[in-house]
Design a protein around this motif. Structure first.
Motif, PDB file in Angstrom:
ATOM      1  N   LEU A 135       0.860  -0.953   0.169  1.00 58.26           N
ATOM      2  CA  LEU A 135       0.019  -0.229   0.199  1.00 58.26           C
ATOM      3  C   LEU A 135       0.672   0.919  -0.428  1.00 58.26           C
ATOM      4  O   LEU A 135       1.890   1.545   0.708  1.00 58.26           O
ATOM      5  N   ILE A 136       0.898   2.058  -1.162  1.00 56.98           N
ATOM      6  CA  ILE A 136       1.797   3.371  -1.528  1.00 56.98           C
ATOM      7  C   ILE A 136       0.696   4.508  -1.067  1.00 56.98           C
ATOM      8  O   ILE A 136      -0.894   4.582  -1.332  1.00 56.98           O
ATOM      9  N   VAL A 137       1.416   4.967   0.135  1.00 56.15           N
ATOM     10  CA  VAL A 137      -0.017   6.278   0.564  1.00 56.15           C
ATOM     11  C   VAL A 137       0.561   6.843   1.252  1.00 56.15           C
ATOM     12  O   VAL A 137       1.682   7.192   2.276  1.00 56.15           O
ATOM     13  N   SER A 138       1.318   7.944  -0.175  1.00 61.96           N
ATOM     14  CA  SER A 138       1.679   9.634  -0.156  1.00 61.96           C
ATOM     15  C   SER A 138       1.007  10.766  -0.242  1.00 61.96           C
ATOM     16  O   SER A 138      -0.276  10.441  -0.050  1.00 61.96           O
ATOM     17  N   GLY A 139       1.993  12.032  -0.374  1.00 61.88           N
ATOM     18  CA  GLY A 139       0.821  13.322  -0.574  1.00 61.88           C
ATOM     19  C   GLY A 139       0.383  12.898  -1.811  1.00 61.88           C
ATOM     20  O   GLY A 139      -1.127  13.734  -1.861  1.00 61.88           O
ATOM     21  N   GLY A 140       0.993  12.896  -2.849  1.00 58.92           N
ATOM     22  CA  GLY A 140       0.278  13.200  -4.143  1.00 58.92           C
ATOM     23  C   GLY A 140      -0.626  11.087  -4.847  1.00 58.92           C
ATOM     24  O   GLY A 140      -0.732  11.479  -5.529  1.00 58.92           O
ATOM     25  N   HIS A 141      -0.451   9.855  -4.096  1.00 60.64           N
ATOM     26  CA  HIS A 141      -0.302   8.917  -4.402  1.00 60.64           C
ATOM     27  C   HIS A 141      -0.970   8.232  -3.831  1.00 60.64           C
ATOM     28  O   HIS A 141      -0.903   7.943  -2.762  1.00 60.64           O
ATOM     29  N   THR A 142      -1.858   7.657  -3.658  1.00 57.46           N
ATOM     30  CA  THR A 142      -2.801   5.780  -3.214  1.00 57.46           C
ATOM     31  C   THR A 142      -2.709   5.297  -3.849  1.00 57.46           C
ATOM     32  O   THR A 142      -3.415   4.723  -4.695  1.00 57.46           O
ATOM     33  N   ASP A 143      -2.085   4.109  -3.809  1.00 57.55           N
ATOM     34  CA  ASP A 143      -1.444   2.915  -4.943  1.00 57.55           C
ATOM     35  C   ASP A 143      -2.070   1.462  -4.333  1.00 57.55           C
ATOM     36  O   ASP A 143      -0.487   1.115  -3.671  1.00 57.55           O
ATOM     37  N   LEU A 144      -2.464   0.945  -4.776  1.00 58.52           N
ATOM     38  CA  LEU A 144      -2.476  -0.732  -3.852  1.00 58.52           C
ATOM     39  C   LEU A 144      -2.286  -1.263  -5.365  1.00 58.52           C
ATOM     40  O   LEU A 144      -2.723  -1.764  -6.323  1.00 58.52           O
ATOM     41  N   VAL A 145       0.127  -2.401  -4.581  1.00 59.89           N
ATOM     42  CA  VAL A 145       0.026  -3.312  -6.260  1.00 59.89           C
ATOM     43  C   VAL A 145       0.039  -4.280  -5.312  1.00 59.89           C
ATOM     44  O   VAL A 145       0.655  -4.613  -4.088  1.00 59.89           O
ATOM     45  N   VAL A 146       0.905  -5.563  -5.590  1.00 56.39           N
ATOM     46  CA  VAL A 146       1.258  -6.649  -5.582  1.00 56.39           C
ATOM     47  C   VAL A 146       2.935  -6.976  -6.990  1.00 56.39           C
ATOM     48  O   VAL A 146       2.507  -6.225  -7.416  1.00 56.39           O
ATOM     49  N   MET A 147       3.405  -7.496  -5.782  1.00 58.08           N
ATOM     50  CA  MET A 147       4.261  -7.752  -6.307  1.00 58.08           C
ATOM     51  C   MET A 147       5.672  -9.157  -6.299  1.00 58.08           C
ATOM     52  O   MET A 147       4.468  -9.791  -5.544  1.00 58.08           O
ATOM     53  N   HIS A 148       5.330  -9.239  -7.733  1.00 58.26           N
ATOM     54  CA  HIS A 148       6.266 -11.503  -7.780  1.00 58.26           C
ATOM     55  C   HIS A 148       7.667 -11.365  -7.589  1.00 58.26           C
ATOM     56  O   HIS A 148       7.561 -12.500  -8.086  1.00 58.26           O
ATOM     57  N   GLY A 149       8.243  -9.823  -7.594  1.00 55.23           N
ATOM     58  CA  GLY A 149       9.433  -9.994  -7.835  1.00 55.23           C
ATOM     59  C   GLY A 149       9.842  -8.960  -7.602  1.00 55.23           C
ATOM     60  O   GLY A 149       9.174  -7.491  -7.712  1.00 55.23           O
ATOM     61  N   HIS A 150      11.635  -8.700  -7.458  1.00 54.68           N
ATOM     62  CA  HIS A 150      12.220  -7.223  -7.967  1.00 54.68           C
ATOM     63  C   HIS A 150      11.736  -6.347  -9.146  1.00 54.68           C
ATOM     64  O   HIS A 150      11.481  -7.427 -10.089  1.00 54.68           O
ATOM     65  N   GLY A 151      10.835  -5.452  -9.110  1.00 55.37           N
ATOM     66  CA  GLY A 151      10.873  -4.665  -9.852  1.00 55.37           C
ATOM     67  C   GLY A 151       9.159  -4.575 -10.792  1.00 55.37           C
ATOM     68  O   GLY A 151       8.634  -4.168 -11.663  1.00 55.37           O
ATOM     69  N   GLU A 152       8.562  -5.821 -10.250  1.00 53.18           N
ATOM     70  CA  GLU A 152       7.917  -6.491 -10.931  1.00 53.18           C
ATOM     71  C   GLU A 152       6.350  -5.810 -10.341  1.00 53.18           C
ATOM     72  O   GLU A 152       5.725  -6.450  -8.901  1.00 53.18           O
ATOM     73  N   TYR A 153       5.419  -4.918 -10.864  1.00 53.23           N
ATOM     74  CA  TYR A 153       5.091  -4.827 -10.323  1.00 53.23           C
ATOM     75  C   TYR A 153       3.446  -4.475 -11.231  1.00 53.23           C
ATOM     76  O   TYR A 153       3.650  -4.557 -11.944  1.00 53.23           O
ATOM     77  N   ARG A 154       2.066  -5.055 -10.498  1.00 56.42           N
ATOM     78  CA  ARG A 154       1.064  -5.229 -11.126  1.00 56.42           C
ATOM     79  C   ARG A 154       0.359  -4.602 -10.057  1.00 56.42           C
ATOM     80  O   ARG A 154      -0.434  -4.533  -8.466  1.00 56.42           O
ATOM     81  N   ARG A 155      -0.591  -3.562 -10.729  1.00 57.37           N
ATOM     82  CA  ARG A 155      -1.163  -2.097  -9.610  1.00 57.37           C
ATOM     83  C   ARG A 155      -3.138  -2.988 -10.094  1.00 57.37           C
ATOM     84  O   ARG A 155      -3.680  -3.432 -10.897  1.00 57.37           O
ATOM     85  N   LEU A 156      -3.222  -3.055  -8.458  1.00 56.77           N
ATOM     86  CA  LEU A 156      -4.918  -3.497  -8.155  1.00 56.77           C
ATOM     87  C   LEU A 156      -5.604  -2.597  -7.915  1.00 56.77           C
ATOM     88  O   LEU A 156      -7.062  -2.810  -7.977  1.00 56.77           O
ATOM     89  N   GLY A 157      -5.483  -1.533  -8.045  1.00 62.37           N
ATOM     90  CA  GLY A 157      -6.046   0.215  -7.064  1.00 62.37           C
ATOM     91  C   GLY A 157      -5.631   1.142  -6.606  1.00 62.37           C
ATOM     92  O   GLY A 157      -4.033   0.777  -6.748  1.00 62.37           O
ATOM     93  N   ARG A 158      -5.965   2.010  -7.128  1.00 61.18           N
ATOM     94  CA  ARG A 158      -5.659   3.410  -6.623  1.00 61.18           C
ATOM     95  C   ARG A 158      -6.719   4.023  -6.470  1.00 61.18           C
ATOM     96  O   ARG A 158      -7.783   4.127  -5.860  1.00 61.18           O
ATOM     97  N   THR A 159      -6.382   5.765  -6.138  1.00 64.11           N
ATOM     98  CA  THR A 159      -7.544   6.384  -5.798  1.00 64.11           C
ATOM     99  C   THR A 159      -7.985   7.298  -6.812  1.00 64.11           C
ATOM    100  O   THR A 159      -7.181   7.790  -7.867  1.00 64.11           O
TER     101      THR A 159
END
Ligand code: KG4
Ligand code: ZN
Length: 329
Positions: A135-159
């Motif tokens: 869960l990435i929650v910052s001043g400009g972003h809200t993203d939920l991602v799943v990682m299956h390895g280094h540098g591999e992201y799949r975005r599941l949701g966002r604001t």
């Protein structure tokens, strides 16, 4: 042993750090512009980039000095090239390019959001494992991602509208609690009643997305209607509770559905004590939470993310550009 210098100037922190093997911090220097931006109640981009220009060289020298290292000791330079404020990003990127060229050190552009996630690799005694839901929650972003390895992201949701941190900042302004809003709301909410004011939660069922604009509107309405009768502490607590409730519940659901072995919190809002406590209470799998100084903007996290990209053989060319808008996936 791989030693990476990280540089971060995407918003209002001028930061440089040295990290070994993506895990061990040798130095982590953060010069915050908060005191300046407090006077305007928020970040003025032009002011931010001017301040970065003034402080980047001393900050770099301090990062090297505190680590007891010289340019010749570096294997790579990792720098944030997006997302963020254009003028601010340019200061860090151009500094990194100049030093990479002058000292013949490879350099890599790093996504700021990826950096936030990699703060979790800098915690001693913790070995993040995949699949990992972050869960990435910052001043400009809200993203939920799943990682299956280094540098591999799949975005599941966002604001769909405001970021979680932005909501904290706006709520704090309504309650005249000051800037930055997150820590101010958290302080005001200590010992207060989070059930006093009923505020809406946007569950957006069937999706992993978030929305905080309805909560913001409800806050504004409550403040206007109650006038002087408002209890800022109870309202701050009720607001914080509404955000924490949705963030924690939806993140844990996502982790369960994706068979995650652990959950990682990332970004400035991950510094929030109520969010940290709720995640740990509700989750039945390990919750990784970096210490507060690694949740908010810093360059050690950029060096850590850069390390794993460097190890994978990635390098950036000297014509690399900035990307003010740069999704993680
Ligand atoms: O990640 P960050 O330092 O910068 C960005 O990349 O945006 O996040 C800054 C955000 C601000 O909105 C700030 O209010 C929020 O993180 N924040 C918090 C806390 N500390 C910082 N929000 C809630 N509780 C906190 N303790
Ligand atoms: Zn950030």
């Amino acid at each position: 042993m791989v030693r990476v210098l990280g540089i971060e100037t995407s918003c209002d922190e001028t930061a440089a750090a040295i990290v070994v093997d993506g895990r061990t911090i040798e130095s982590n220097v953060v010069y915050s512009q908060d005191d300046v931006h407090r006077q305007t109640g928020g970040v003025v981009p032009e002011t931010a980039s001017r301040l970065h220009l003034r402080t980047i060289v001393p900050v770099l020298e301090r990062a090297l000095g505190e680590a007891g290292r010289d340019w010749g000791d570096l294997d790579a330079i990792a720098v944030t090239n997006g997302p963020g404020l254009a003028g601010s990003l340019l200061v860090g990127l151009n500094t990194a390019k100049a030093m990479a060229f002058a000292r013949d050190v490879p350099f890599l552009g790093v996504n700021h959001l990826e950096g936030h996630v990699y703060a979790n690799w800098l915690v001693e005694g913790v070995e993040p494992r995949f699949p990992l839901v972050a869960l990435i929650v910052s001043g400009g972003h809200t993203d939920l991602v799943v990682m299956h390895g280094h540098g591999e992201y799949r975005r599941l949701g966002r604001t769909l509208d405001d970021a979680a941190g932005e909501a904290f900042d706006k709520a704090a302004r309504m309650l005249q609690l000051g800037y930055p809003g997150g820590p101010a709301i958290q302080r005001a909410a200590v010992g207060a009643d989070p059930t006093r004011y009923e505020l809406p939660r946007a569950w957006l069922k069937g999706t992993r997305d978030f929305s905080f604009s309805g909560l913001k509107t409800a806050m504004l309405r409550t403040v206007r209607q109650a006038g002087d009768a408002i209890d800022p502490a109870d309202l701050a607590a009720s607001f914080q509770e509404a955000i924490v409730d949705v963030l924690a519940t939806k993140t844990i659901e996502a982790a369960r559905d994706h068979g995650a072995t652990s959950i990682a919190l990332a970004g400035g809002v991950a510094a929030n004590t109520a969010l940290r406590a709720r995640m740990e209470k509700l989750a039945d799998l390990p919750v990784l939470i970096p210490p507060v100084r690694l949740c908010t903007d810093n360059a050690a996290m950029i060096a850590a993310a850069g390390h794993f990209r460097y190890e994978a053989g990635e390098r950036s060319a000297l014509d690399l550009d900035i990307f003010p808008v740069l999704p993680i996936a």
